[in-house]
Design an enzyme around this catalytic site. Structure first.
Site, PDB file in Angstrom:
ATOM      1  N   ALA A  29       0.869  -1.178   0.000  1.00 41.29           N
ATOM      2  CA  ALA A  29       0.000   0.000   0.000  1.00 41.29           C
ATOM      3  C   ALA A  29       0.910   1.234   0.000  1.00 41.29           C
ATOM      4  O   ALA A  29       0.857   2.092   0.891  1.00 41.29           O
ATOM      5  CB  ALA A  29      -0.965  -0.003   1.182  1.00 41.29           C
ATOM      6  N   HIS A  34       7.233   5.584   1.394  1.00 48.68           N
ATOM      7  CA  HIS A  34       7.965   4.412   0.897  1.00 48.68           C
ATOM      8  C   HIS A  34       8.840   4.798  -0.301  1.00 48.68           C
ATOM      9  O   HIS A  34       9.991   4.373  -0.407  1.00 48.68           O
ATOM     10  CB  HIS A  34       6.991   3.324   0.432  1.00 48.68           C
ATOM     11  CG  HIS A  34       6.101   2.765   1.501  1.00 48.68           C
ATOM     12  ND1 HIS A  34       4.729   2.930   1.495  1.00 48.68           N
ATOM     13  CD2 HIS A  34       6.388   2.033   2.603  1.00 48.68           C
ATOM     14  CE1 HIS A  34       4.222   2.309   2.543  1.00 48.68           C
ATOM     15  NE2 HIS A  34       5.190   1.761   3.238  1.00 48.68           N
ATOM     16  N   GLN A  58       3.883  -9.855  13.172  1.00 53.37           N
ATOM     17  CA  GLN A  58       4.084  -8.620  13.923  1.00 53.37           C
ATOM     18  C   GLN A  58       2.776  -7.938  14.323  1.00 53.37           C
ATOM     19  O   GLN A  58       2.784  -6.878  14.930  1.00 53.37           O
ATOM     20  CB  GLN A  58       4.985  -7.651  13.156  1.00 53.37           C
ATOM     21  CG  GLN A  58       4.334  -6.950  11.979  1.00 53.37           C
ATOM     22  CD  GLN A  58       5.357  -6.170  11.172  1.00 53.37           C
ATOM     23  OE1 GLN A  58       6.266  -6.744  10.597  1.00 53.37           O
ATOM     24  NE2 GLN A  58       5.232  -4.847  11.156  1.00 53.37           N
ATOM     25  N   LYS A 146       9.579   7.588  10.734  1.00 53.66           N
ATOM     26  CA  LYS A 146       8.162   7.520  11.128  1.00 53.66           C
ATOM     27  C   LYS A 146       7.963   6.424  12.177  1.00 53.66           C
ATOM     28  O   LYS A 146       7.182   6.568  13.111  1.00 53.66           O
ATOM     29  CB  LYS A 146       7.337   7.258   9.871  1.00 53.66           C
ATOM     30  CG  LYS A 146       6.037   6.541  10.052  1.00 53.66           C
ATOM     31  CD  LYS A 146       4.920   7.521  10.290  1.00 53.66           C
ATOM     32  CE  LYS A 146       3.531   6.940  10.245  1.00 53.66           C
ATOM     33  NZ  LYS A 146       3.349   5.628  10.769  1.00 53.66           N
ATOM     34  N   MET A 181       2.509  10.340   6.349  1.00 55.90           N
ATOM     35  CA  MET A 181       1.963   9.365   5.396  1.00 55.90           C
ATOM     36  C   MET A 181       2.056   7.972   5.998  1.00 55.90           C
ATOM     37  O   MET A 181       3.033   7.618   6.654  1.00 55.90           O
ATOM     38  CB  MET A 181       2.736   9.419   4.088  1.00 55.90           C
ATOM     39  CG  MET A 181       2.446  10.691   3.348  1.00 55.90           C
ATOM     40  SD  MET A 181       3.052  10.614   1.669  1.00 55.90           S
ATOM     41  CE  MET A 181       2.528  12.232   1.119  1.00 55.90           C
ATOM     42  N   SER A 183       0.235   3.761   5.300  1.00 56.09           N
ATOM     43  CA  SER A 183      -0.701   2.914   4.562  1.00 56.09           C
ATOM     44  C   SER A 183      -2.049   2.897   5.266  1.00 56.09           C
ATOM     45  O   SER A 183      -3.100   2.794   4.629  1.00 56.09           O
ATOM     46  CB  SER A 183      -0.155   1.487   4.476  1.00 56.09           C
ATOM     47  OG  SER A 183       1.138   1.515   3.918  1.00 56.09           O
ATOM     48  N   ARG A 184      -2.025   3.011   6.598  1.00 59.42           N
ATOM     49  CA  ARG A 184      -3.288   2.978   7.361  1.00 59.42           C
ATOM     50  C   ARG A 184      -4.160   4.210   7.105  1.00 59.42           C
ATOM     51  O   ARG A 184      -5.358   4.177   7.382  1.00 59.42           O
ATOM     52  CB  ARG A 184      -3.006   2.828   8.855  1.00 59.42           C
ATOM     53  CG  ARG A 184      -2.493   1.444   9.229  1.00 59.42           C
ATOM     54  CD  ARG A 184      -2.316   1.317  10.740  1.00 59.42           C
ATOM     55  NE  ARG A 184      -1.955  -0.034  11.119  1.00 59.42           N
ATOM     56  CZ  ARG A 184      -0.714  -0.517  11.164  1.00 59.42           C
ATOM     57  NH1 ARG A 184       0.293   0.260  10.838  1.00 59.42           N
ATOM     58  NH2 ARG A 184      -0.480  -1.760  11.521  1.00 59.42           N
TER      59      ARG A 184
HETATM   60  P1  AMP Z   1       5.516  -0.212   6.269  1.00 61.47           P
HETATM   61  O1  AMP Z   1       5.090  -0.581   4.897  1.00 61.47           O
HETATM   62  O2  AMP Z   1       4.525   0.634   7.011  1.00 61.47           O
HETATM   63  O3  AMP Z   1       6.022  -1.385   7.082  1.00 61.47           O
HETATM   64  O4  AMP Z   1       6.770   0.748   6.092  1.00 61.47           O
HETATM   65  C1  AMP Z   1       7.896   0.350   5.354  1.00 61.47           C
HETATM   66  C2  AMP Z   1       8.995   1.357   5.583  1.00 61.47           C
HETATM   67  O5  AMP Z   1       8.567   2.650   5.162  1.00 61.47           O
HETATM   68  C3  AMP Z   1       9.379   1.492   7.076  1.00 61.47           C
HETATM   69  O6  AMP Z   1      10.783   1.634   7.176  1.00 61.47           O
HETATM   70  C4  AMP Z   1       8.669   2.749   7.476  1.00 61.47           C
HETATM   71  O7  AMP Z   1       9.266   3.419   8.563  1.00 61.47           O
HETATM   72  C5  AMP Z   1       8.775   3.585   6.211  1.00 61.47           C
HETATM   73  N1  AMP Z   1       7.738   4.610   6.186  1.00 61.47           N
HETATM   74  C6  AMP Z   1       6.414   4.453   6.421  1.00 61.47           C
HETATM   75  N2  AMP Z   1       5.772   5.642   6.372  1.00 61.47           N
HETATM   76  C7  AMP Z   1       6.733   6.579   6.116  1.00 61.47           C
HETATM   77  C8  AMP Z   1       6.708   7.992   5.963  1.00 61.47           C
HETATM   78  N3  AMP Z   1       5.590   8.700   6.054  1.00 61.47           N
HETATM   79  N4  AMP Z   1       7.873   8.623   5.700  1.00 61.47           N
HETATM   80  C9  AMP Z   1       9.042   7.917   5.603  1.00 61.47           C
HETATM   81  N5  AMP Z   1       9.117   6.577   5.743  1.00 61.47           N
HETATM   82  C10 AMP Z   1       7.985   5.912   5.995  1.00 61.47           C
END
Ligand code: AMP
Length: 275
Positions: A29, A34, A58, A146, A181, A183-184
């Site tokens: 997402a 990302h 997790q 984040k 930002m 995904s949620r």
């Molecule tokens: P996730 O898909 O939520 O597990 O996030 C994957 C990676 O993207 C993780 O290292 C998060 O910290 C990073 N990430 C998520 N949201 C942001 C954001 N708004 N800005 C920068 N990095 C992000």
């Protein structure tokens, strides 16, 4: 972009490659947060690999897992457009052919905040990150600030298990209204996305108040602000950025991070800022 679903195929693909590898693990997402990690990896490595895997291990809350947004077709287009070289897109059975037994304990790093409110969460994070590191064997891996506590846990994991991987910490990318930002956010209505801006505003407010008022007073002031909104504050913690230990008095000499977790409807959001 090559899309690879199996561990063996990815290992075969990487076997003869001598390029430097940058790795961006995600749960999909995808949004500009990302993509900023992909950009950073592209600027520092010859080959960039992204993984998309929603890691059941997790999630301590099954509703959160079941409702986690999945957008694979759009994600693939975004990664292609942003120049990602390889997408690793395994199934759950591929990663967990058997139920894992190992558990991780990060001691004081996980007795507060996400660790306290989401028991087992960081053990699941450490497990998937270790597995992915062993499969991809990158030179550098990119993580967002984040998820501030996650970043501290991963740095500790790399130290404790001697992974030969540089962990690169990347700044939080925000919407125009300040909302980090995530995904949620896809699970929030337009008006909720507006309301959720209060989270970032209150982080900024707390930062301004730190030099003016005692922390106990700041916390109760902020609690009142949330009580008058639709957002249910789970925690507001002001911690030493290195030890993650909660502080009662602000010292300008020490690097400090303000962290918030809050619920809007049935969506849980986290954010933080560094002082
Ligand atoms: P996730 O898909 O939520 O597990 O996030 C994957 C990676 O993207 C993780 O290292 C998060 O910290 C990073 N990430 C998520 N949201 C942001 C954001 N708004 N800005 C920068 N990095 C992000």
């Amino acid at each position: 972009m090559k899309i690879i679903n199996s561990i063996t195929d990815l290992r075969t693909e990487l076997f003869n490659i001598n390029s430097t590898i940058g790795f961006v693990p995600t749960m999909g997402a995808l949004h500009n947060g990302h993509l900023s990690l992909i950009d950073k990896s592209k600027s520092e490595n010859e080959l960039t690999i992204c993984s998309i895997f929603v890691n059941k291990e997790q999630f301590n809350n099954s509703e959160d897992f079941n409702k986690y947004p999945i957008n694979t077709d759009v994600d693939i287009k975004l990664l292609e457009k942003n120049g990602c070289d390889i997408l690793f897109l395994p199934t759950s059975d591929e990663i967990y052919s058997e139920k894992p037994i190992i558990k991780f304990d990060f001691g004081h790093l996980e007795t507060t905040m996400e660790g306290a409110f989401r028991p087992g969460h960081f053990s699941g994070v450490a497990l998937i990150v270790s597995k992915l590191f062993n499969i991809v064997n990158p030179n550098k891996a990119y993580f967002g600030q984040k998820d501030f506590q996650q970043l501290a846990i991963i740095k500790q994991l790399v130290k404790d298990l001697s992974f030969n991987i540089d962990i690169v910490s990347c700044p939080t990318i925000r919407e125009q209204n300040g909302l980090a930002m995530s995904s949620r956010n896809l699970r929030l209505s337009k008006s909720e996305q507006g309301e959720a801006a209060l989270i970032y505003k209150s982080l900024e407010m707390t930062k301004d108040l730190l030099i003016k008022k005692p922390i106990s007073e700041i916390k109760s002031e902020l609690k009142n602000i949330f009580n008058n909104s639709n957002i249910d504050l789970e925690y507001l913690e002001i911690v030493d950025s290195n030890t993650l230990i909660s502080i009662n008095e602000y010292n300008i000499e020490n690097e400090t991070t303000i962290c918030i977790a809050a619920h809007l409807g049935n969506v849980r959001l986290i954010d933080n800022i560094n002082v």
